[in-house]
Structure formats: C-alpha cells, structure tokens
Write a protein that holds these residues in place. Structure first.
Motif, PDB file in Angstrom:
ATOM      1  N   VAL A   3      34.468 -41.308 -36.215  1.00 31.94           N
ATOM      2  CA  VAL A   3      34.686 -40.272 -35.022  1.00 31.94           C
ATOM      3  C   VAL A   3      35.960 -40.603 -34.368  1.00 31.94           C
ATOM      4  N   ARG A  11      33.379 -45.627 -33.701  1.00 31.93           N
ATOM      5  CA  ARG A  11      34.253 -44.603 -32.875  1.00 31.93           C
ATOM      6  C   ARG A  11      35.588 -45.059 -32.814  1.00 31.93           C
ATOM      7  N   PHE A  45      29.122 -33.290 -33.875  1.00 37.81           N
ATOM      8  CA  PHE A  45      30.260 -33.352 -34.937  1.00 37.81           C
ATOM      9  C   PHE A  45      30.292 -32.175 -35.913  1.00 37.81           C
ATOM     10  N   ASP A  64      30.660 -35.406 -27.292  1.00 36.19           N
ATOM     11  CA  ASP A  64      30.241 -37.015 -27.151  1.00 36.19           C
ATOM     12  C   ASP A  64      29.587 -37.315 -25.897  1.00 36.19           C
TER      13      ASP A  64
END
Length: 225
Positions: A70, A113, A88, A81
């Motif tokens: 991500v 992340r 997503f 988030d």
C-alpha cells in the motif's frame, strides 16, 4: 571405441508441475517481522514477503493474491486506511482478479505499508534525514471481506479492465492468536501482534515516547457511487 549415449529427460507429466508461485500466510523463514522492522522492496522479494518489485499486488487469478503493498490511496477512488481495515481499489490488470479470487477463497493476504503512503499509518523512511529511501513495514495478515463495483454496489463478480472494471476491496486485519488453546479456531490464521500492540510499535518507530491507545476509525458500511 566407446559410444556415450545421451538420454533425453522424460516429458513432463501431470505430477511434474511447477511449484506454486504464491504462499498464503506469513512469509516463510521468519525474516519478515510483523510491525517492528523496516525493509526495502528488494528485501521483501528475497525473503518471500512480496515477490514482485514493481507491482503492488502479487498473485494470480487461479490461486489468488497473497500480498499487497500500500503506497498510494486516493479518495477519488474511494480508498482509505483505518489500520485494522483498508479500502483498496484496482481493476483486473492491476491485481483485481487475484484479490477477488482471494476473497472467494477466504485467503489471508500479507499487507505492507510504504513510506509513500503518508498519514499516521505509513512506514517511516529508512533514513530519517532523507525522503528518497522508501521503507516498507509488514502489518500482518488481512482478509478481503467485501467487494464493491464502480457504482458502489456490493458484488461477487470478478473485475474487468478499464474504468468501468474498477472494484474496491474492503480488507480487515486478522486477530492475534488467543492465549487459550481452546479458543483457537482450527484452520484459522492469526497475527503475531494484536491491534494495540501494532499501533504501539508504529508510534515508537516514529519516536513517540508515550504511545496513545488506538481508536478504531469508523468503518464504511456502504460505499457511495
């Protein structure tokens, strides 16, 4: 005169198949530590955390997706988030087909992340004084719990290509393994850190001396069109 005969290898059979390209669950070998370390993209590829260095979704349509990175989330694409949850979006060519397969098969997905993500849940850069050395943090196993199409309707179908083929995938983080063995569900995969523990390590990485308790952001019940 000695004649050396060359023996051709037998043709491949149905039992001689290539090893699977995906691995579901935590990375094997224990080199990828949940929540407490930073890695380069190459580190992740070598250690089996995320095998692709240039794509954010790893997997395929047959087996599903086993990991995602991500790095960018855009509100215009209905992404967001909440650390314990993640929205997503992508189409078939960007990994949507693999994610949809994991959704149908209920398979756990490793979530990393990036420093590029921004916001309080992003990973720090590898060098605190420079912003060109991107770091990646492993935040554990997540599972896709719902899928919305481009019109904001919940769907079970696989995405197509192009703007109309985009889907939004709703991830939730799997819990920490219970201490009491009788509470462990057979076949269930668990994280090594609980949510509060993960949030505490994230704050410590950022130099917070007194980590605050994590408060779960509201989870969207339905995406708008």
């Amino acid at each position: 005169q000695c004649v050396v005969e060359t023996v051709e290898p037998p043709p491949p059979t149905k039992t001689m198949q290539r090893p699977p390209t995906t691995h579901f669950g935590h990375a094997e070998g224990g080199e990828i530590v949940e929540g407490k370390e930073l890695y380069t993209r190459k580190d992740l590829a070598i250690a089996g955390g995320h095998a692709l260095e240039h794509k954010d979704v790893h997997g395929n349509m047959k087996e599903g997706a086993d990991s995602i990175i991500v790095s960018h989330l855009e509100r215009d694409l209905r992404e967001g988030d909440g650390l314990c949850w993640l929205l997503f979006s992508c189409d078939r060519t960007n990994g949507g087909g693999a994610l949809c397969r994991s959704y149908h098969k209920k398979r756990a997905i490793r979530v990393f992340r990036s420093s590029l993500l921004g916001g309080r849940f992003s990973a720090p850069y590898l060098d605190e004084d420079e912003d060109d050395e991107i770091g990646y943090r492993y935040d554990g196993l997540y599972m896709v719990k719902a899928v919305w199409d481009v019109n904001g309707n919940e769907t079970e179908t696989f995405p197509t290509t192009g703007l109309e083929g985009w889907q939004t995938f709703f991830f939730t983080r799997l819990p920490k393994k219970p201490l009491d063995a009788k509470d462990v569900e057979p076949g269930m995969q668990y994280n090594q850190l609980g949510l509060q523990e993960l949030w505490g390590t994230i704050q410590k990485m950022r130099g917070v001396k007194r980590p605050k308790k994590f408060e779960i952001p509201p989870v969207p019940a339905k995406l708008p069109p």
